[in-house]
Design an enzyme around this catalytic site. Structure first.
Site, mmCIF file in Angstrom:
data_model
loop_
_atom_site.group_PDB
_atom_site.id
_atom_site.type_symbol
_atom_site.label_atom_id
_atom_site.label_comp_id
_atom_site.label_asym_id
_atom_site.label_seq_id
_atom_site.Cartn_x
_atom_site.Cartn_y
_atom_site.Cartn_z
ATOM 1 C CG ASP A 95 -0.162 -0.315 2.524
ATOM 2 O OD1 ASP A 95 1.062 -0.054 2.570
ATOM 3 O OD2 ASP A 95 -0.784 -0.833 3.456
ATOM 4 C CD GLU A 117 0.480 -6.811 3.183
ATOM 5 O OE1 GLU A 117 1.168 -7.508 3.934
ATOM 6 O OE2 GLU A 117 0.642 -5.578 3.046
ATOM 7 C CD GLU A 131 0.898 4.187 4.750
ATOM 8 O OE1 GLU A 131 2.126 4.355 4.907
ATOM 9 O OE2 GLU A 131 0.035 4.931 5.272
ATOM 10 C CG HIS A 208 7.099 4.064 12.035
ATOM 11 N ND1 HIS A 208 6.846 2.782 12.435
ATOM 12 C CD2 HIS A 208 6.643 4.187 10.767
ATOM 13 C CE1 HIS A 208 6.264 2.130 11.446
ATOM 14 N NE2 HIS A 208 6.118 2.948 10.429
ATOM 15 N NE ARG A 210 3.569 10.576 6.347
ATOM 16 C CZ ARG A 210 3.770 9.550 5.522
ATOM 17 N NH1 ARG A 210 3.036 8.465 5.657
ATOM 18 N NH2 ARG A 210 4.683 9.601 4.578
ATOM 19 C CG HIS A 241 11.092 6.100 11.683
ATOM 20 N ND1 HIS A 241 11.262 7.268 10.985
ATOM 21 C CD2 HIS A 241 10.593 5.200 10.803
ATOM 22 C CE1 HIS A 241 10.857 7.090 9.735
ATOM 23 N NE2 HIS A 241 10.456 5.851 9.592
#
Length: 367
Positions: A95, A117, A131, A208, A210, A241
């Site tokens: 994605d 997937e 995504e 990590h 957003r 990260h």
């Protein structure tokens, strides 16, 4: 069958590598590998582990890159590759923005698309962002939908995709673990060799996303700090990260603590071997929700929703949100209740049997 295999990030490379390796040993396939370089260093590490040398490398990465920049760079670069190679199909995974760009580039040249997937959904277009939108948009253009689980298959059927276009395969990330996990593995980071995985309870933390930046991440880090402070047998390993914001948010909670070990991001090989030895995992990652159960490790998912509900339903993972009290309560239960721990650790992994790559190749040959 000439298959153009496109990926651009570390997670994509990990999940596509078993398919590349399967095709390399099958005379029915001519695999052509093109990487966008949406991630650079982390992508190259995986290519080296699996000994994959791309036929094309767009190398589009630049610091501070925007979604628009990635999309336009990948789209334009892949247009030329598709024109030159004229593949029978283009194979993409997951994605990312590379996935969306690859699907669009193939559609513009009327090349059939296989989506590895396929069918993951949260129901919230902005979580995870971008995504969730990428995976929905790609499904509209896809000819072969390779769904890891029955729930993914059901999601696609509900959206009106043809039943005969959907193939239940399991997830190739389980295939990839067979190449990497070694009980005798020695870490380059000596701290990881010195940790006492038998007598201490080592928690592996990753965070990590957003949507967690800011208050949610502060709650996560505060909860982890409490878990460590309340039990002297607990230690945390946190491969951080590179996002400066993640480091800025974590420092007030973790800096200087002798049982919280903040490391630089780990390559895939040491990361999977660390995951195989830890006690349990706290994460907001997607892929780790699939990998850890295959290794018998309970997962606490610090997100508000997940596109991988199968692990929650199977009992291998628990969706605990981003509120401190809920995270602490769930962590304490795993640390203090052996039955609760055993129930999660021994639940049946819903993400397949490690033969997804072979199933995908068989489906492609059937057309």
């Amino acid at each position: 069958m000439k298959v153009l295999i496109v990926f651009g990030t570390r997670p994509e490379a990990i999940k596509m590598a078993p398919i590349v390796k399967e095709m390399e040993k099958d005379p029915n396939f001519q695999p052509v590998v093109a990487v966008t370089g949406q991630h650079r260093q982390m992508l190259d590490q995986v290519l080296e582990i699996f000994q994959i040398e791309p036929d094309y490398d767009l190398d589009i990465f630049k610091p501070g890159q925007s979604l628009t920049y990635i999309t336009s760079g990948a789209l334009e670069g892949l247009e030329g590759i598709i024109s030159m190679e004229n593949p029978d199909c283009l194979l993409i995974q997951g994605d990312t923005t590379t996935v969306f760009s690859g699907a669009l580039a193939a559609f513009y040249q009327q090349v059939r698309i296989g989506h590895v997937e396929a069918g993951l959904r949260t129901g919230n277009l902005y979580s995870p962002y971008p995504e969730e939108a990428n995976r929905r948009l790609v499904s509209v253009l896809t000819h072969w939908h390779f769904a890891p689980t029955e729930k993914n298959r059901e999601n696609l059927l509900k959206e009106g995709h043809r039943e005969e276009s959907i193939f239940l395969t399991g997830n190739t990330v389980i295939d990839a673990l067979k190449y990497t996990v070694d009980p005798d593995y020695q870490f380059e980071e000596d701290l990881l060799n010195r940790l006492d995985y038998d007598k201490k309870k080592i928690i592996l933390l990753t965070s990590h996303r957003r949507e967690n930046l800011g208050k949610p991440m502060e709650e996560i880090f505060s909860a982890v700090r409490d878990l460590v402070d309340q039990d002297e047998d607990v230690e945390v390993v946190f491969p951080r990260h590179k996002n400066p914001r993640v480091r800025e948010l974590s420092d007030p909670f973790f800096k200087g603590h002798d049982r919280i070990h903040c490391l630089e991001p780990l390559d895939y090989l040491p990361f999977t071997n660390l995951m195989s030895r830890c006690y349990f995992v706290i994460t907001d990652s997607g892929g780790i929700q699939e990998e850890a159960p295959a290794l018998g490790k309970p997962v606490l998912v610090v997100r508000r929703e997940t596109e991988r509900p199968e692990g929650i339903e199977a009992g291998t993972a628990k969706l605990v949100g981003t509120e401190k009290d809920r995270i602490v309560a769930a962590g304490r239960e795993l640390l203090e209740n052996p039955e609760a721990y055993k129930k999660m650790a021994h639940a049946v992994n819903p993400y397949g049997d490690g033969h997804a790559a072979k199933k995908i190749c068989q489906a492609l040959l059937r057309g």
